[in-house]
Design a protein around this motif. Structure first.
Motif, PDB file in Angstrom:
ATOM      1  N   THR A  21      49.553  -5.706 -20.953  1.00  0.00           N
ATOM      2  CA  THR A  21      48.868  -4.421 -21.091  1.00  0.00           C
ATOM      3  C   THR A  21      49.007  -3.951 -22.540  1.00  0.00           C
ATOM      4  O   THR A  21      49.742  -4.553 -23.344  1.00  0.00           O
ATOM      5  CB  THR A  21      49.486  -3.376 -20.155  1.00  0.00           C
ATOM      6  OG1 THR A  21      50.851  -3.169 -20.552  1.00  0.00           O
ATOM      7  CG2 THR A  21      49.425  -3.817 -18.705  1.00  0.00           C
ATOM      8  N   GLU A  22      48.323  -2.866 -22.860  1.00  0.00           N
ATOM      9  CA  GLU A  22      48.485  -2.298 -24.207  1.00  0.00           C
ATOM     10  C   GLU A  22      49.941  -1.923 -24.445  1.00  0.00           C
ATOM     11  O   GLU A  22      50.498  -2.183 -25.516  1.00  0.00           O
ATOM     12  CB  GLU A  22      47.592  -1.067 -24.356  1.00  0.00           C
ATOM     13  CG  GLU A  22      47.665  -0.440 -25.742  1.00  0.00           C
ATOM     14  CD  GLU A  22      46.815   0.820 -25.864  1.00  0.00           C
ATOM     15  OE1 GLU A  22      46.908   1.473 -26.920  1.00  0.00           O
ATOM     16  OE2 GLU A  22      46.084   1.145 -24.912  1.00  0.00           O
ATOM     17  N   PHE A  23      50.583  -1.342 -23.403  1.00  0.00           N
ATOM     18  CA  PHE A  23      51.996  -0.993 -23.528  1.00  0.00           C
ATOM     19  C   PHE A  23      52.843  -2.259 -23.685  1.00  0.00           C
ATOM     20  O   PHE A  23      53.791  -2.299 -24.486  1.00  0.00           O
ATOM     21  CB  PHE A  23      52.458  -0.206 -22.295  1.00  0.00           C
ATOM     22  CG  PHE A  23      53.941   0.113 -22.312  1.00  0.00           C
ATOM     23  CD1 PHE A  23      54.416   1.245 -22.961  1.00  0.00           C
ATOM     24  CD2 PHE A  23      54.872  -0.736 -21.705  1.00  0.00           C
ATOM     25  CE1 PHE A  23      55.768   1.536 -22.997  1.00  0.00           C
ATOM     26  CE2 PHE A  23      56.226  -0.454 -21.737  1.00  0.00           C
ATOM     27  CZ  PHE A  23      56.674   0.688 -22.382  1.00  0.00           C
ATOM     28  N   GLY A  24      52.515  -3.299 -22.917  1.00  0.00           N
ATOM     29  CA  GLY A  24      53.271  -4.559 -22.984  1.00  0.00           C
ATOM     30  C   GLY A  24      53.240  -5.179 -24.362  1.00  0.00           C
ATOM     31  O   GLY A  24      54.246  -5.691 -24.862  1.00  0.00           O
ATOM     32  N   THR A  25      52.060  -5.122 -25.007  1.00  0.00           N
ATOM     33  CA  THR A  25      51.927  -5.657 -26.375  1.00  0.00           C
ATOM     34  C   THR A  25      52.816  -4.878 -27.341  1.00  0.00           C
ATOM     35  O   THR A  25      53.491  -5.464 -28.197  1.00  0.00           O
ATOM     36  CB  THR A  25      50.466  -5.590 -26.824  1.00  0.00           C
ATOM     37  OG1 THR A  25      49.661  -6.354 -25.921  1.00  0.00           O
ATOM     38  CG2 THR A  25      50.309  -6.149 -28.229  1.00  0.00           C
ATOM     39  N   LYS A  38      60.593 -11.569 -10.354  1.00  0.00           N
ATOM     40  CA  LYS A  38      61.405 -10.422  -9.904  1.00  0.00           C
ATOM     41  C   LYS A  38      62.009  -9.682 -11.095  1.00  0.00           C
ATOM     42  O   LYS A  38      62.011  -8.442 -11.151  1.00  0.00           O
ATOM     43  CB  LYS A  38      62.495 -10.913  -8.970  1.00  0.00           C
ATOM     44  CG  LYS A  38      63.435  -9.820  -8.463  1.00  0.00           C
ATOM     45  CD  LYS A  38      64.538 -10.421  -7.600  1.00  0.00           C
ATOM     46  CE  LYS A  38      65.549  -9.341  -7.182  1.00  0.00           C
ATOM     47  NZ  LYS A  38      66.667  -9.916  -6.398  1.00  0.00           N
ATOM     48  N   HIS A  39      62.534 -10.459 -12.070  1.00  0.00           N
ATOM     49  CA  HIS A  39      63.141  -9.849 -13.259  1.00  0.00           C
ATOM     50  C   HIS A  39      62.106  -9.072 -14.065  1.00  0.00           C
ATOM     51  O   HIS A  39      62.409  -8.003 -14.620  1.00  0.00           O
ATOM     52  CB  HIS A  39      63.788 -10.923 -14.130  1.00  0.00           C
ATOM     53  CG  HIS A  39      64.995 -11.555 -13.511  1.00  0.00           C
ATOM     54  ND1 HIS A  39      65.619 -12.652 -14.057  1.00  0.00           N
ATOM     55  CD2 HIS A  39      65.687 -11.253 -12.376  1.00  0.00           C
ATOM     56  CE1 HIS A  39      66.639 -13.006 -13.303  1.00  0.00           C
ATOM     57  NE2 HIS A  39      66.696 -12.162 -12.272  1.00  0.00           N
ATOM     58  N   MET A  40      60.882  -9.590 -14.136  1.00  0.00           N
ATOM     59  CA  MET A  40      59.847  -8.894 -14.902  1.00  0.00           C
ATOM     60  C   MET A  40      59.435  -7.587 -14.205  1.00  0.00           C
ATOM     61  O   MET A  40      59.125  -6.589 -14.856  1.00  0.00           O
ATOM     62  CB  MET A  40      58.631  -9.801 -15.110  1.00  0.00           C
ATOM     63  CG  MET A  40      58.908 -10.999 -16.037  1.00  0.00           C
ATOM     64  SD  MET A  40      59.524 -10.547 -17.697  1.00  0.00           S
ATOM     65  CE  MET A  40      61.317 -10.732 -17.488  1.00  0.00           C
ATOM     66  N   ASP A  94      60.051  -1.597 -13.994  1.00  0.00           N
ATOM     67  CA  ASP A  94      60.652  -0.413 -13.367  1.00  0.00           C
ATOM     68  C   ASP A  94      61.563   0.319 -14.347  1.00  0.00           C
ATOM     69  O   ASP A  94      61.598   1.559 -14.394  1.00  0.00           O
ATOM     70  CB  ASP A  94      61.460  -0.820 -12.121  1.00  0.00           C
ATOM     71  CG  ASP A  94      60.567  -1.309 -10.982  1.00  0.00           C
ATOM     72  OD1 ASP A  94      59.351  -1.012 -11.030  1.00  0.00           O
ATOM     73  OD2 ASP A  94      61.083  -1.993 -10.067  1.00  0.00           O
ATOM     74  N   ALA A  95      62.320  -0.467 -15.151  1.00  0.00           N
ATOM     75  CA  ALA A  95      63.285   0.134 -16.078  1.00  0.00           C
ATOM     76  C   ALA A  95      62.585   0.927 -17.180  1.00  0.00           C
ATOM     77  O   ALA A  95      63.063   1.986 -17.592  1.00  0.00           O
ATOM     78  CB  ALA A  95      64.165  -0.949 -16.695  1.00  0.00           C
ATOM     79  N   VAL A  96      61.449   0.401 -17.669  1.00  0.00           N
ATOM     80  CA  VAL A  96      60.746   1.099 -18.764  1.00  0.00           C
ATOM     81  C   VAL A  96      59.695   2.065 -18.226  1.00  0.00           C
ATOM     82  O   VAL A  96      59.064   2.802 -18.995  1.00  0.00           O
ATOM     83  CB  VAL A  96      60.101   0.087 -19.742  1.00  0.00           C
ATOM     84  CG1 VAL A  96      61.161  -0.780 -20.383  1.00  0.00           C
ATOM     85  CG2 VAL A  96      59.044  -0.760 -19.050  1.00  0.00           C
ATOM     86  N   GLU A  97      59.500   2.021 -16.910  1.00  0.00           N
ATOM     87  CA  GLU A  97      58.579   2.938 -16.225  1.00  0.00           C
ATOM     88  C   GLU A  97      57.148   2.833 -16.747  1.00  0.00           C
ATOM     89  O   GLU A  97      56.429   3.832 -16.874  1.00  0.00           O
ATOM     90  CB  GLU A  97      59.085   4.395 -16.334  1.00  0.00           C
ATOM     91  CG  GLU A  97      60.448   4.593 -15.688  1.00  0.00           C
ATOM     92  CD  GLU A  97      60.948   6.029 -15.796  1.00  0.00           C
ATOM     93  OE1 GLU A  97      60.383   6.784 -16.620  1.00  0.00           O
ATOM     94  OE2 GLU A  97      61.877   6.380 -15.057  1.00  0.00           O
ATOM     95  N   HIS A  98      56.763   1.607 -17.073  1.00  0.00           N
ATOM     96  CA  HIS A  98      55.391   1.327 -17.496  1.00  0.00           C
ATOM     97  C   HIS A  98      55.007  -0.068 -17.035  1.00  0.00           C
ATOM     98  O   HIS A  98      55.864  -0.955 -16.914  1.00  0.00           O
ATOM     99  CB  HIS A  98      55.242   1.394 -19.026  1.00  0.00           C
ATOM    100  CG  HIS A  98      55.187   2.777 -19.562  1.00  0.00           C
ATOM    101  ND1 HIS A  98      56.318   3.543 -19.765  1.00  0.00           N
ATOM    102  CD2 HIS A  98      54.133   3.556 -19.951  1.00  0.00           C
ATOM    103  CE1 HIS A  98      55.981   4.712 -20.259  1.00  0.00           C
ATOM    104  NE2 HIS A  98      54.646   4.746 -20.377  1.00  0.00           N
ATOM    105  N   LYS A  99      53.716  -0.247 -16.805  1.00  0.00           N
ATOM    106  CA  LYS A  99      53.218  -1.572 -16.452  1.00  0.00           C
ATOM    107  C   LYS A  99      53.107  -2.408 -17.730  1.00  0.00           C
ATOM    108  O   LYS A  99      52.482  -1.986 -18.713  1.00  0.00           O
ATOM    109  CB  LYS A  99      51.860  -1.453 -15.759  1.00  0.00           C
ATOM    110  CG  LYS A  99      51.362  -2.772 -15.162  1.00  0.00           C
ATOM    111  CD  LYS A  99      50.137  -2.516 -14.300  1.00  0.00           C
ATOM    112  CE  LYS A  99      49.561  -3.822 -13.757  1.00  0.00           C
ATOM    113  NZ  LYS A  99      50.546  -4.558 -12.932  1.00  0.00           N
TER     114      LYS A  99
END
Length: 317
Positions: free
Chosen positions: A60-64, A36-38, A43-48
């Motif tokens: 994801t590339e964004f996550g890295t 849930k926190h993840m 949602d907070a950063v508006e990216h997967k």
């Protein structure tokens, strides 16, 4: 803000463990709560952030890219928390003073504390008494702002120092030692003896070794032991010779050993230390100013017990 700090910390743990189960176990929360926190973080950063987040975590590339910033956020939060703690420490009403069990230091601090409390009731003293095995650096690591400790010089490049008093090292010998009846001796005359010293890492251990090396020999150290009483008991048993401060005379006199002066006299200084890199709190600065004023202007007014048991102003000379 606090939620984001928590989410970043959990995100880092999840990435480091590599799976949801181990991360939840390390964080002491349920897997569903962590998941849930993840989602909230995404949602907070508006990216997967996650391609997959279960038995195996894939970013994801964004996550890295975001993981590198999560580490920076965490480090920044730690730095801010440390600065807040330092600020609070500088402005609280308690003076934390480390006290070495040497050169009658406990009597000095007790005397100063009593008079300081009368003059400054808004502040309280929190003294910590330490054996000589606790070095100066460690007392500051433990949160003490001021430290009464012994050293080989009235100054120290690493700390602000105020010289309080001096003592000297003397040789402690078994009564049957060939030099036991001498009034004084040079350290070179003990070069073939076995030595009993305080433990490695302590000031007196380092100082005794350096004095012997300066005298031209490396001492044979057979034992290192805590406490003057234990040290002198081993000398009394004929297991070696030792060096300690003359202010330990009251303890030493209870044993059958000889106390012989050393020529040239190795001085030991009792100093009041504080750190150069951290400003003193207002209470600690007030205590330091008070102690210096007492030492420099009122030394004849406050007698207390000296090293031999008599009452006198020995430490105000």
């Amino acid at each position: 803000m606090l939620d984001m700090i928590l989410y970043h910390s959990e995100f880092i743990t999840l990435c480091e463990t590599g799976n949801l189960y181990d991360a939840a176990d390390r964080l002491f929360i349920s897997e569903s709560n962590l998941m849930k926190h993840m989602r909230n973080l995404e949602d907070a950063v508006e990216h997967k952030i996650f391609q997959k987040c279960s038995n195996h975590v894939e970013l994801t590339e964004f996550g890295t890219m975001y993981l590198a910033y999560a580490y920076k956020y965490k480090a920044l939060d730690k730095e801010v928390s440390q600065k807040i703690a330092e600020y609070d420490s500088r402005n609280k009403s308690v003076v934390k003073i480390a006290v070495s069990r040497s050169m009658n230091c406990d009597h000095i601090v007790n005397m100063l504390s009593d008079h300081f409390a009368d003059r400054h009731p808004e502040y309280s003293i929190s003294p910590g008494e330490f054996s000589r095995t606790v070095n100066l650096h460690k007392t500051f690591e433990m949160g003490y702002e001021l430290s009464f400790a012994i050293g080989s010089s009235p100054t120290d490049v690493n700390y602000h120092t105020y010289q309080w008093s001096t003592d000297r090292l003397i040789a402690i010998l078994p009564l049957n030692h060939p030099l036991a009846n001498r009034k004084s001796l040079s350290l070179t005359e003990l070069s073939s003896d076995k030595f009993i010293l305080f433990p490695e890492g302590t000031f007196l251990n380092h100082y005794c070794l350096s004095l012997c090396e300066k005298a031209g020999f490396k001492p044979m150290v057979d034992f290192t032991i805590h406490g003057t009483r234990n040290l002198v008991e081993l000398v009394d048993a004929g297991l070696g010779v030792s060096l300690t401060t003359s202010s330990d005379a009251l303890t030493i006199k209870k044993h059958n050993v000889a106390m012989v002066e050393i020529d040239p006299v190795p001085l030991v200084y009792l100093n009041l230390y504080h750190r150069k890199d951290v400003p003193l709190s207002k209470p600690a600065q007030c205590f330091l100013d008070f102690a210096i004023d007492i030492h420099e202007n009122h030394s004849d007014d406050i007698p207390y017990q000296g090293p031999e048991g008599e009452v006198g102003n020995v430490y105000f000379k």
